[in-house]
Design a protein around this motif. Structure first.
Motif, mmCIF file in Angstrom:
data_model
loop_
_atom_site.group_PDB
_atom_site.id
_atom_site.type_symbol
_atom_site.label_atom_id
_atom_site.label_comp_id
_atom_site.label_asym_id
_atom_site.label_seq_id
_atom_site.Cartn_x
_atom_site.Cartn_y
_atom_site.Cartn_z
ATOM 1 N N GLU A 1 17.219 106.827 -68.854
ATOM 2 C CA GLU A 1 16.598 106.314 -67.883
ATOM 3 C C GLU A 1 15.251 106.727 -67.678
ATOM 4 O OE1 GLU A 1 19.231 108.049 -64.618
ATOM 5 O OE2 GLU A 1 20.679 106.283 -65.024
ATOM 6 N N ASP A 2 14.904 107.936 -68.168
ATOM 7 C CA ASP A 2 13.451 108.341 -68.067
ATOM 8 C C ASP A 2 12.707 107.822 -69.089
ATOM 9 O OD1 ASP A 2 13.769 110.064 -66.099
ATOM 10 O OD2 ASP A 2 13.866 111.895 -67.127
ATOM 11 N N LYS B 1 20.180 110.338 -68.178
ATOM 12 C CA LYS B 1 19.258 110.494 -67.516
ATOM 13 C C LYS B 1 17.789 110.598 -68.315
ATOM 14 C CE LYS B 1 16.669 112.270 -63.984
ATOM 15 N NZ LYS B 1 15.338 111.425 -63.896
ATOM 16 N N LYS B 2 17.909 110.824 -69.468
ATOM 17 C CA LYS B 2 16.928 110.875 -70.555
ATOM 18 C C LYS B 2 16.678 109.565 -71.045
ATOM 19 C CE LYS B 2 17.641 115.389 -72.941
ATOM 20 N NZ LYS B 2 18.095 116.013 -74.317
ATOM 21 N N LYS C 1 8.712 97.835 -68.501
ATOM 22 C CA LYS C 1 8.195 97.780 -67.045
ATOM 23 C C LYS C 1 6.798 97.636 -66.950
ATOM 24 C CE LYS C 1 12.443 99.514 -65.023
ATOM 25 N NZ LYS C 1 13.038 100.554 -64.406
ATOM 26 N N PHE D 1 6.395 99.991 -72.773
ATOM 27 C CA PHE D 1 7.600 99.992 -72.037
ATOM 28 C C PHE D 1 7.972 98.713 -71.395
ATOM 29 C CE2 PHE D 1 5.757 104.016 -72.124
ATOM 30 C CZ PHE D 1 6.663 104.984 -72.217
ATOM 31 N N GLY E 1 11.933 104.179 -67.884
ATOM 32 C CA GLY E 1 11.105 104.128 -66.797
ATOM 33 C C GLY E 1 9.590 104.507 -67.195
ATOM 34 N N GLY E 2 9.581 105.003 -68.381
ATOM 35 C CA GLY E 2 7.970 105.376 -69.002
ATOM 36 C C GLY E 2 7.814 106.534 -68.322
ATOM 37 N N LYS E 3 8.790 107.440 -67.892
ATOM 38 C CA LYS E 3 8.625 108.698 -67.694
ATOM 39 C C LYS E 3 8.746 109.990 -68.864
ATOM 40 C CE LYS E 3 10.624 107.973 -63.293
ATOM 41 N NZ LYS E 3 11.791 108.226 -62.434
ATOM 42 N N ILE E 4 8.045 109.269 -69.999
ATOM 43 C CA ILE E 4 7.875 110.414 -71.114
ATOM 44 C C ILE E 4 6.667 110.338 -71.740
ATOM 45 C CG2 ILE E 4 8.946 108.483 -72.741
ATOM 46 C CD1 ILE E 4 10.755 111.156 -73.539
ATOM 47 N N ARG E 5 6.239 111.391 -72.421
ATOM 48 C CA ARG E 5 4.986 111.466 -73.189
ATOM 49 C C ARG E 5 5.228 112.033 -74.491
ATOM 50 N NH1 ARG E 5 3.242 109.083 -69.533
ATOM 51 N NH2 ARG E 5 2.470 109.872 -67.982
#
Length: 192
Positions: free
Chosen positions: A175-176, A172-173, A192, A190, A179-183
């Motif tokens: 994938e995050d 999951k980490k 995408k 990224f 997907g650019g879901k991290i700061r």
């Protein structure tokens, strides 16, 4: 110049990188930018694929690790000196010694750290930033950082060394991150 770090999931991180010649465009500037990027990202090494270049180039600075050793580290690694160096067209000759575990992380896989077993020593053939041929053996923390960066130029990541269960636990980490879901406090690029 501080360049963006390529995040997990970007295809360049899985490419087998190519050797380069001394005529590679703006090589000295690229190396200087890699040092800037590494230090601005609080890294101890950075490989060209991490800055979106599929070439066999990486820089490391393990001197900063040795200088920050606590008393226990000094006991555990009494002969560690540290190296600040550029590696171009590196090719591994051999790994040797007992594999040992150490908690690794990666600028391209932020906020993920796992124990990875690597050999104690590595012998490489490479050229330095002046394209002078070199062959040397490295050990300890320096060998570990070199092997980590070397993996990058072979299209591998430290997570590839993890057992299947560990990989499932961090899925999951990953994938995050992809997907650019991290700061993070450095620039990232990224897929995408």
């Amino acid at each position: 110049m501080n360049l963006p770090i390529v995040a997990y999931g970007h295809p360049v991180l899985r490419k087998m990188c190519d050797d380069i010649t001394p005529e590679y465009p703006e090589l000295k500037k690229l190396i200087a930018d890699m040092w800037d990027t590494m230090y601005n990202s609080n890294g101890v090494g950075v490989a060209a694929p991490q800055i979106n270049r599929a070439i066999r180039l990486f820089v490391i600075d393990t001197v900063q690790i040795v200088e920050s050793f606590d008393d226990q580290d000094k006991k555990d690694y009494p002969n560690e000196k540290g190296v600040k160096q550029v590696f171009i067209n590196a090719h591994k000759i051999e790994e040797s010694g007992e594999p040992w575990a150490y908690n690794e992380g990666c600028l391209s896989i932020p906020k993920v750290r796992e124990d990875v077993k690597r050999a104690e020593k590595v012998r490489l053939r490479y050229v330095d930033e002046n394209f002078q041929e070199q062959e040397a053996e490295f050990d300890g923390i320096t060998a570990r950082v070199i092997l980590h960066e070397y993996d990058h130029i072979d299209g591998k990541l430290f997570i590839d060394h993890l057992p299947p269960l560990k990989k499932r636990l961090i899925k999951k980490k990953l994938e995050d991150i992809a997907g650019g879901k991290i700061r993070v406090d450095y620039k990232m690029l990224f897929a995408k």
